[in-house]
Design an enzyme around this catalytic site. Structure first.
Site, PDB file in Angstrom:
ATOM      1  N   CYS A   1     -28.797  23.827  -9.044  1.00 36.13           N
ATOM      2  CA  CYS A   1     -27.812  22.795  -9.381  1.00 36.13           C
ATOM      3  C   CYS A   1     -28.420  21.807 -10.377  1.00 36.13           C
ATOM      4  CB  CYS A   1     -27.347  22.087  -8.114  1.00 36.13           C
ATOM      5  SG  CYS A   1     -26.310  23.125  -7.058  1.00 36.13           S
TER       6      CYS A   1
ATOM      7  N   ARG B   1     -25.677  20.595 -13.026  1.00 36.73           N
ATOM      8  CA  ARG B   1     -24.392  21.218 -13.342  1.00 36.73           C
ATOM      9  C   ARG B   1     -23.315  20.867 -12.322  1.00 36.73           C
ATOM     10  NH1 ARG B   1     -23.280  25.398 -10.011  1.00 36.73           N
ATOM     11  NH2 ARG B   1     -25.016  26.238  -8.784  1.00 36.73           N
ATOM     12  N   SER B   2     -23.716  20.586 -11.063  1.00 31.84           N
ATOM     13  CA  SER B   2     -22.747  20.379  -9.985  1.00 31.84           C
ATOM     14  C   SER B   2     -23.359  19.460  -8.939  1.00 31.84           C
ATOM     15  CB  SER B   2     -22.378  21.728  -9.357  1.00 31.84           C
ATOM     16  OG  SER B   2     -21.524  21.557  -8.248  1.00 31.84           O
TER      17      SER B   2
ATOM     18  N   ASN C   1     -30.723  14.061  -4.824  1.00 32.21           N
ATOM     19  CA  ASN C   1     -31.102  14.336  -6.210  1.00 32.21           C
ATOM     20  C   ASN C   1     -31.629  13.091  -6.912  1.00 32.21           C
ATOM     21  OD1 ASN C   1     -28.170  16.305  -6.155  1.00 32.21           O
ATOM     22  ND2 ASN C   1     -30.232  17.142  -6.105  1.00 32.21           N
TER      23      ASN C   1
ATOM     24  N   HIS D   1     -18.291  15.678  -7.591  1.00 33.42           N
ATOM     25  CA  HIS D   1     -17.115  15.878  -6.749  1.00 33.42           C
ATOM     26  C   HIS D   1     -17.313  15.372  -5.322  1.00 33.42           C
ATOM     27  CE1 HIS D   1     -19.546  19.644  -6.808  1.00 33.42           C
ATOM     28  NE2 HIS D   1     -19.422  19.515  -5.487  1.00 33.42           N
TER      29      HIS D   1
ATOM     30  N   TYR E   1     -15.720  16.496  -1.556  1.00 38.62           N
ATOM     31  CA  TYR E   1     -14.918  17.503  -0.866  1.00 38.62           C
ATOM     32  C   TYR E   1     -13.796  16.840  -0.071  1.00 38.62           C
ATOM     33  CZ  TYR E   1     -18.059  21.378  -1.951  1.00 38.62           C
ATOM     34  OH  TYR E   1     -18.776  22.349  -2.601  1.00 38.62           O
TER      35      TYR E   1
END
Length: 283
Positions: free
Chosen positions: A160, A180-181, A191, A221, A223
């Site tokens: 990621c 990336r995500s 992170n 994002h 969830y």
């Protein structure tokens, strides 16, 4: 902390619901998020509006720097983050490249320390960057990337946070990390800790001053089963001041990181936080 909360608020207010095929859940999504961490002044980016855990994040990244490819080695450092992907991922369990229990394959640290050359042999990306920076060299390609599409099938998970670029300006070292995500409620603080610590460590072992870490996220994002907890609980809380990260000053080289360093060589102080929030995790 304000950057994190601003991103969460931005997702709540302007995000678009996207169906995620892997998890079979909807994600409230925004594209392009830019965060900055003041490593120079040790503004450690730990989330204070909920209790966050930093040791596992640093232990995992230390495993990457050592080029580990086995979940047991990560557990020995103090993190179980790779247990599920190594041993519970159905596709990986049936993969011909899997070598046995706890094997992760050619992911993350293996790519960073042992990138396979087409004509044979391997490239140690991390050592090249460390050697250059110690000698005051920035060739505008001080890059470590874990993203190797040619070997995705040989590992249990695509990376990621996949690429890290170091920039030397005078005697001050900066870092730009690309992701990336990002699962913002759960994964982002993990992170953030890793990006901050990577720059702090690299500056220390190369004899440079730490500057700013830039963290670029493409797809950020929340969830659908995290949405209400973020909107109605975490975003209602008042943040506290940033804590501080202390790294053992005896860590002076890449060899030190590869051999004797443990989580006892890191300490976080002045960490004031609200209660933990049990956000659902999507596998």
């Amino acid at each position: 902390m304000k950057q994190y909360l601003d991103l969460c608020q931005r997702i709540i207010e302007t995000g678009v619901w996207i169906e995620n095929e892997r998890t079979q859940k909807r994600c409230l999504t925004v594209i392009n998020a830019d965060l900055e961490y003041d490593v120079k002044n040790n503004q450690f980016p730990m989330i204070t509006t909920r209790k966050s855990f930093w040791k596992s994040a640093i232990a995992e990244f230390l495993g990457y720097l050592r080029g580990y490819d086995n979940a047991a080695d990560f557990r020995a450092l103090g993190t179980k983050t790779w247990d599920a992907n190594a041993n519970l991922n159905g596709a990986w369990l049936n993969n011909k490249y899997r070598k046995g229990n706890d094997d992760m394959g050619r992911v993350y640290g293996i790519q960073g320390r042992s990138w396979a050359k087409p004509n044979g042999g391997f490239v140690d990306q991390l050592k090249k960057v460390v050697d250059d920076l110690k000698n005051g060299i920035d060739d505008r390609g001080e890059i470590i990337t874990f993203y190797n599409p040619g070997e995705f099938e040989m590992g249990c998970l695509r990376p990621c946070m996949h690429t890290h670029t170091f920039s030397l300006v005078g005697d001050t070292l900066h870092l730009t990390s690309y992701q990336r995500s990002c699962d913002v409620p759960l994964g982002l603080n993990f992170n953030q800790v890793q990006v901050f610590t990577f720059l702090a460590l690299m500056a220390q072992i190369t004899g440079k001053k730490a500057g700013t870490a830039y963290h670029k996220i493409v797809n950020a994002h929340i969830y659908e089963d995290q949405f209400e907890l973020m909107r109605d609980v975490q975003l209602k809380r008042k943040p506290f001041a940033s804590p501080k990260l202390t790294i053992n000053p005896k860590i002076k080289s890449l060899e030190d990181l590869e051999t004797w360093v443990t989580m006892d060589d890191f300490e976080v102080t002045e960490y004031q936080h609200h209660d933990a929030i049990k956000y659902p995790f999507s596998v």
